[in-house]
Design an enzyme around this catalytic site. Structure first.
Site, mmCIF file in Angstrom:
data_model
loop_
_atom_site.group_PDB
_atom_site.id
_atom_site.type_symbol
_atom_site.label_atom_id
_atom_site.label_comp_id
_atom_site.label_asym_id
_atom_site.label_seq_id
_atom_site.Cartn_x
_atom_site.Cartn_y
_atom_site.Cartn_z
ATOM 1 N N HIS A 116 0.868 -1.182 0.000
ATOM 2 C CA HIS A 116 0.000 0.000 0.000
ATOM 3 C C HIS A 116 0.904 1.231 0.000
ATOM 4 O O HIS A 116 1.708 1.413 0.900
ATOM 5 C CB HIS A 116 -0.899 -0.032 1.241
ATOM 6 C CG HIS A 116 -1.445 1.296 1.657
ATOM 7 N ND1 HIS A 116 -2.762 1.651 1.499
ATOM 8 C CD2 HIS A 116 -0.842 2.364 2.252
ATOM 9 C CE1 HIS A 116 -2.941 2.874 1.978
ATOM 10 N NE2 HIS A 116 -1.798 3.336 2.437
ATOM 11 N N ASP A 160 -9.974 -2.065 -4.284
ATOM 12 C CA ASP A 160 -9.841 -1.677 -2.870
ATOM 13 C C ASP A 160 -11.221 -1.704 -2.230
ATOM 14 O O ASP A 160 -11.520 -0.950 -1.303
ATOM 15 C CB ASP A 160 -9.200 -0.286 -2.741
ATOM 16 C CG ASP A 160 -8.607 -0.035 -1.353
ATOM 17 O OD1 ASP A 160 -8.657 -0.950 -0.508
ATOM 18 O OD2 ASP A 160 -8.122 1.077 -1.122
ATOM 19 N N ARG A 210 -2.406 7.468 -7.045
ATOM 20 C CA ARG A 210 -2.903 8.344 -5.973
ATOM 21 C C ARG A 210 -2.420 9.788 -6.105
ATOM 22 O O ARG A 210 -3.141 10.721 -5.761
ATOM 23 C CB ARG A 210 -2.530 7.665 -4.656
ATOM 24 C CG ARG A 210 -1.915 8.389 -3.603
ATOM 25 C CD ARG A 210 -1.846 7.531 -2.335
ATOM 26 N NE ARG A 210 -3.026 7.680 -1.514
ATOM 27 C CZ ARG A 210 -3.515 6.733 -0.705
ATOM 28 N NH1 ARG A 210 -2.934 5.550 -0.611
ATOM 29 N NH2 ARG A 210 -4.560 6.956 0.014
HETATM 30 ZN ZN ZN Z 1 -4.479 0.424 0.749
#
Ligand code: ZN
Length: 390
Positions: free
Chosen positions: A195, A282, A227
């Site tokens: 992650h 996710d 992200r």
């Molecule tokens: Zn994650």
């Protein structure tokens, strides 16, 4: 049980000439044209005229036994229900734990994975959670990988995130070595599913490990690569160097060009969208929102439906269907070394999705069992009748 699917446009993920597919039990028994059921068997024939038949979707990052908890006990997310996955077209799922490895355990995760398997899906898990040293079933990660069939790697181990254990490089090296050797002993990928948070270090810890050890780059599967802009660029470099990258779908609050449809198109344009790129949902985890000071300001639950929703969107915007499909089928099977998965091929598991003319999920078979018929879940989890999720 014999089932014959007729007149489908088949993408294996590659398009093929043949239009009929025969399932016997849990496997694909024949692919051809003008197939018919032998007279001595009882079976069902489906006319798939106008539909596109593709491999069942594989989601390698779902918080199947719940996640969350970042805003206190009431913010823990519930366990996922069977039809939430099947209606999304997902037939193979890899379960993981997240931030909360206090009220969640590996025993819970493994048991939930076994429950979903009993209900018809194919399930795997990662050993671990955000924290380092990793949460395990046996005393060591190596033993989990060598001895527990469902464990395919370590994950999701958090780095470059304020919620991580702030692991030292030496600790991450040891964890990766355990995953690698355990994977060898168990005949698994032994992947380290990382992650990545928004932290400024990004993928630097991984590069440090690669520079100072003999561990190959393919041991890692960093996720949430879309992200931030700097992380995406780092991810593309990682991919070019031979690594895997995993994109997270459903990031609707991100800038458009960091969301999966745009990123897939970008990778395709740059000619780096290869068999080491995957997309995951996710799903069922919490989606906490923090302000600049790191204070939690909002909370949501991730949906597994975003997996196909986002890849479908990329296809509608010009990504070839087979290329998009690969990121949630064949590539997942490739990265995680999952046998008989991710392709429509003779003797592979009969995990199939029939898409309608607008490419929405229409019928779904998991290991030969019809789970969704004309967008309606025909198999429900044990308690879904009473606790009906949407
Ligand atoms: Zn994650």
């Amino acid at each position: 049980m014999w089932q014959l699917l007729k007149h489908a446009k088949i993408f294996t993920p590659e398009p093929i000439e043949e239009m009929d597919l025969l399932m016997v039990g849990e496997r694909i028994a024949a692919i051809g044209n003008n197939l018919s059921l032998p007279p001595y068997v009882k079976g069902e024939v489906f006319d798939l005229t106008g539909l596109t038949l593709v491999p069942g979707f594989m989601d390698a990052h779902v918080h199947i036994c719940g996640g969350g908890g970042e805003a206190g006990p009431a913010s823990r997310t519930p366990e996922i229900q069977l039809s939430q996955l099947t209606k999304a077209g997902t037939t193979t799922v890899v379960g993981c734990l997240g931030t909360d490895a206090v009220s969640r355990s590996m025993a819970q995760l493994l048991t939930k994975a076994r429950a979903l398997q009993d209900e018809g899906l194919t399930t795997y898990i990662y050993s671990g959670a955000y924290q380092v040293p990793p949460l395990t079933l046996f005393p060591t990660l190596r033993q989990d990988l060598a001895l527990v069939d469902k464990v395919v790697g370590a994950g999701e181990i958090a780095i470059s995130d304020h919620r991580s254990a702030q692991p030292q490089i030496a600790e991450l090296e040891h964890l990766t070595a355990e995953a690698r050797v355990g994977g060898m002993l168990g005949g698994k990928a032994g992947i380290v599913h990382l992650h990545l948070g928004e932290g400024k270090r990004g993928l630097d810890p991984v590069w440090q490990i690669l520079n100072q050890t003999e561990i190959p780059i393919t041991q890692f599967m960093p996720t949430h690569i879309n992200r931030t802009y700097p992380l995406l660029e780092q991810g593309i470099e990682f991919l070019k160097a031979g690594g895997h990258i995993d994109l997270t779908a459903g990031c609707d609050d991100f800038p458009k060009d960091l969301q999966v449809p745009a990123v897939l198109l970008l990778l395709f344009e740059r000619k780096v969208l290869n068999d080491r790129v995957t997309v995951t949902s996710d799903g069922n985890g919490s989606m906490p929102e923090y302000n600049k000071a790191g204070v939690l300001v909002g909370m949501g639950v991730g949906s597994v439906e975003v997996l196909w929703r986002d890849v479908r969107e990329a296809v509608l915007e010009g990504l070839p269907l087979d290329v998009g499909l690969r990121t949630i089928t064949a590539n997942v099977a490739n990265v995680l070394h999952l046998p008989r998965k991710g392709l429509i091929r003779l003797d592979y598991d009969a995990d199939l999705v029939a898409l309608d003319e607008e490419l929405y999920v229409h019928h779904v078979w998991a290991r030969g069992k019809l789970m969704v018929r004309a967008q309606e879940a025909v198999v429900l989890g044990r308690y879904e009748g009473s606790i009906r999720n949407k």
